[in-house]
Design a protein around this motif. Structure first.
Motif, PDB file in Angstrom:
ATOM      1  N   LEU A  12     -40.351  35.548 -21.603  1.00 13.92           N
ATOM      2  CA  LEU A  12     -40.262  35.931 -22.974  1.00 13.92           C
ATOM      3  C   LEU A  12     -40.015  34.901 -23.904  1.00 13.92           C
ATOM      4  N   THR A  13     -40.814  34.670 -25.113  1.00  7.91           N
ATOM      5  CA  THR A  13     -40.250  34.000 -26.167  1.00  7.91           C
ATOM      6  C   THR A  13     -39.651  34.539 -27.559  1.00  7.91           C
ATOM      7  N   ILE A 120     -57.149  42.413 -25.446  1.00  5.93           N
ATOM      8  CA  ILE A 120     -57.471  41.185 -26.497  1.00  5.93           C
ATOM      9  C   ILE A 120     -56.782  41.388 -27.881  1.00  5.93           C
ATOM     10  N   ILE A 121     -56.062  40.211 -27.963  1.00  6.75           N
ATOM     11  CA  ILE A 121     -55.112  40.096 -29.209  1.00  6.75           C
ATOM     12  C   ILE A 121     -55.533  39.003 -30.187  1.00  6.75           C
ATOM     13  N   PRO A 122     -56.254  39.457 -31.419  1.00  8.12           N
ATOM     14  CA  PRO A 122     -56.500  38.418 -32.480  1.00  8.12           C
ATOM     15  C   PRO A 122     -55.609  37.603 -33.056  1.00  8.12           C
ATOM     16  N   ILE A 123     -55.958  36.338 -33.139  1.00  9.37           N
ATOM     17  CA  ILE A 123     -55.012  35.190 -33.905  1.00  9.37           C
ATOM     18  C   ILE A 123     -55.372  35.063 -35.260  1.00  9.37           C
ATOM     19  N   TYR A 129     -46.705  41.327 -30.030  1.00  7.49           N
ATOM     20  CA  TYR A 129     -47.873  41.988 -29.209  1.00  7.49           C
ATOM     21  C   TYR A 129     -47.998  41.345 -27.826  1.00  7.49           C
ATOM     22  N   PRO A 130     -47.892  39.826 -27.866  1.00  9.72           N
ATOM     23  CA  PRO A 130     -47.991  39.136 -26.364  1.00  9.72           C
ATOM     24  C   PRO A 130     -46.907  39.475 -25.485  1.00  9.72           C
ATOM     25  N   GLU A 131     -45.690  39.587 -25.968  1.00  7.89           N
ATOM     26  CA  GLU A 131     -44.659  39.954 -25.369  1.00  7.89           C
ATOM     27  C   GLU A 131     -44.693  40.988 -24.753  1.00  7.89           C
ATOM     28  N   GLN A 132     -45.015  42.097 -25.446  1.00  7.16           N
ATOM     29  CA  GLN A 132     -45.065  43.411 -24.947  1.00  7.16           C
ATOM     30  C   GLN A 132     -45.951  43.935 -23.860  1.00  7.16           C
ATOM     31  N   ALA A 136     -45.248  44.693 -19.814  1.00  4.42           N
ATOM     32  CA  ALA A 136     -46.221  45.806 -18.948  1.00  4.42           C
ATOM     33  C   ALA A 136     -46.984  45.206 -17.958  1.00  4.42           C
ATOM     34  N   GLY A 137     -46.792  43.894 -17.466  1.00  2.00           N
ATOM     35  CA  GLY A 137     -47.532  43.529 -16.532  1.00  2.00           C
ATOM     36  C   GLY A 137     -49.353  42.998 -17.020  1.00  2.00           C
ATOM     37  N   GLY A 138     -49.390  43.056 -18.124  1.00  2.00           N
ATOM     38  CA  GLY A 138     -50.634  42.711 -18.706  1.00  2.00           C
ATOM     39  C   GLY A 138     -50.874  41.281 -19.191  1.00  2.00           C
ATOM     40  N   LYS A 139     -51.995  40.932 -19.330  1.00  2.00           N
ATOM     41  CA  LYS A 139     -52.160  39.515 -19.714  1.00  2.00           C
ATOM     42  C   LYS A 139     -52.942  39.386 -21.155  1.00  2.00           C
TER      43      LYS A 139
END
Length: 397
Positions: A12-13, A120-123, A129-132, A136-139
């Motif tokens: 985690l960050t 998919i997470i927009p920058i 968002y990324p940490e959650q 959950a085991g996702g990428k």
């Protein structure tokens, strides 16, 4: 004792926004005159009618457990709000109340993601968002919305990022940290890809009420019945009604997903705080005058502070359309003032100019900084003056 920690938390960050706020608070406690522009919460108290509703509920003894997914009366208030503001019709079993929108998102990822599923997470993105997704085991799969695109992604970029493992895409409009808003037309193009590729759409609309320059917020779920069916709308009262500490958010969407989220919440939180739920009923059913008053205050601050920030050498600033953040690219200013990175520049701003901003690296945009204008105009102007003087004093031609 690190060997006792689960693998999932060791990657985690820490939240960049909470970290800078904590450092600024530490300096303030030491007597340093720090102006904090890091926190993402309105500087107004919760409106009086909402406070009174909370007090009344306690006086009436409404202090016990509620259903895990929220009070029936609160669900009805949310349903009425979605119909009134967004022309969206939901049933009670399609709404789940959680402990803030952050908890709602966390719970959503937990119930939809299997190991290796991609989101998919927009920058630039909101820091959690990324940490959650990872928890959950996702990428997380990142797609960059450049400054030239107003920090928004295109339909083609979304299409190119989809793989056989893609489960969902996140749309945050108005955006934290950029303040940019997707138009109806842009959302329609993204929705086409989501339907083609069978993606779940997670629409984070927490800043819905904070829009400026006559721009209107439009929910992607409004496009059609088929788009609505694959969209989970996430919202809450934290930003719109200055209720960040009350911790009430909600999700609206597919009943099977909402039911799974409710079941998970029953084993984690039992229910959102009862008093806060009664306060939120009033927030949605009562007068909305304070909501507009706060929106106007933020817009007036933006009009004053935007040109002043744009005048700082090496600052490239897009004018946001919503939320209460500015996301200037300060890479030139950092380089010209002798710093190896924007993160180092941010540290110097705090320790030398006594201004706390959040480094854009926490949002996937390392050339930027995020400033919140959810503070008084007097402090905002002083903070920008300090930053301007800091840059000019160190500028190396």
């Amino acid at each position: 004792m690190n060997h006792l920690l689960a693998n999932r938390v060791q990657t985690l960050t820490p939240s960049a926004t909470l970290a800078i706020t904590a450092k600024a608070k530490e300096l303030k406690e030491q007597g340093v005159d720090v102006i904090g522009l890091g926190a993402g919460e309105p500087d107004f108290n919760t409106p009086e009618n909402i406070l009174q509703a909370a007090k009344d509920s306690m006086d009436k003894g409404f202090t016990k457990y509620t259903p895990a997914g929220g009070l029936p009366a609160l669900k009805q208030a949310i349903i009425a709000k979605l119909e009134r503001d967004n022309q969206l019709a939901y049933k009670a079993n399609e709404v789940m109340v959680g402990v803030g929108a952050k908890h709602v998102l966390y719970t959503l990822f937990q119930v939809i993601l299997n190991e290796g599923d991609e989101v998919i997470i927009p920058i630039p993105y909101w820091v959690s968002y990324p940490e959650q997704v990872k928890l959950a085991g996702g990428k997380p799969v990142y797609v960059e919305g450049t400054a030239a695109q107003q920090y928004k992604i295109t339909a083609q970029q979304l299409r190119d990022a989809v793989t056989a493992k893609t489960k969902a895409v996140i749309i945050n409009s108005p955006s934290n940290p950029s303040g940019m808003i997707y138009s109806k037309e842009e959302l329609a193009e993204l929705a086409k890809v989501a339907e083609e590729k069978d993606l779940l759409i997670i629409s984070d609309e927490i800043y819905e009420k904070l829009v400026y320059d006559g721009v209107e917020h439009y929910s992607i779920a409004q496009l059609s019945a088929s788009v609505k069916a694959r969209t989970i709308v996430v919202n809450g009262v934290a930003k719109s009604h200055s209720m960040t500490g009350w911790r009430i958010g909600y999700a609206a969407g597919d009943a099977s997903i909402i039911n799974a989220m409710t079941d998970l919440a029953s084993h984690s939180t039992s229910n959102a705080t009862t008093t806060a739920q009664y306060a939120t009923i009033e927030a949605y059913n009562g007068s909305q005058e304070a909501v507009e008053t706060m929106r106007q205050a933020f817009e007036s601050r933006l009009e004053v502070i935007y040109p002043k920030l744009s005048a700082i050498p090496g600052f490239q600033v897009l004018k946001p359309q919503g939320a209460f953040y500015l996301l200037p690219d300060v890479s030139e200013a950092a380089q010209k003032t002798g710093y190896d990175s924007v993160d180092d520049f941010v540290t110097a701003l705090l320790t030398e100019a006594n201004v706390a901003v959040v480094p854009g690296s926490g949002f996937g945009a390392p050339s930027t900084i995020r400033l919140s204008y959810a503070t008084s105009l007097e402090l905002l102007e002083e903070a920008v003056t300090r930053m301007h003087n800091f840059v000019e004093s160190k500028w190396q031609a």
